[in-house]
Design an enzyme around this catalytic site. Sequence first.
Site, PDB file in Angstrom:
ATOM      1  N   ALA A   1       0.849  -1.196   0.000  1.00 59.19           N
ATOM      2  CA  ALA A   1       0.000   0.000   0.000  1.00 59.19           C
ATOM      3  C   ALA A   1       0.879   1.239   0.000  1.00 59.19           C
ATOM      4  O   ALA A   1       2.018   1.209   0.472  1.00 59.19           O
ATOM      5  CB  ALA A   1      -0.908  -0.002   1.220  1.00 59.19           C
ATOM      6  N   CYS A   2       0.350   2.319  -0.519  1.00 63.03           N
ATOM      7  CA  CYS A   2       1.126   3.554  -0.660  1.00 63.03           C
ATOM      8  C   CYS A   2       1.722   4.020   0.669  1.00 63.03           C
ATOM      9  O   CYS A   2       2.834   4.513   0.710  1.00 63.03           O
ATOM     10  CB  CYS A   2       0.266   4.650  -1.270  1.00 63.03           C
ATOM     11  SG  CYS A   2       1.241   6.036  -1.878  1.00 63.03           S
TER      12      CYS A   2
END
Length: 82
Positions: A19-20
């Site tokens: 995930a970012c």
Amino acid sequence: MAENELPGADSLLDAPGLACANLTPRIKEAIRDLDSGQVLEVRSDDPAAREGVPAWSRLTGNTLLAVQEDGEEHTRFYLEKK
């Protein structure tokens, strides 16, 4: 560099499933090992990275040279270390 030409990468961070929020610290880690002017290629399948990586680039002063979208889910970012 031609419009369709992507920069050569000195290092690769392949980050599928990341995930970012977890991706940008990994980018920071990976780019730390490069010399100024070298290029890191980041491969991500997180749609949020399409906004998060350019924002990280602006905040850190590392240049986002190119973005290549590979379909709807995969993106490659080319970052030049400041």
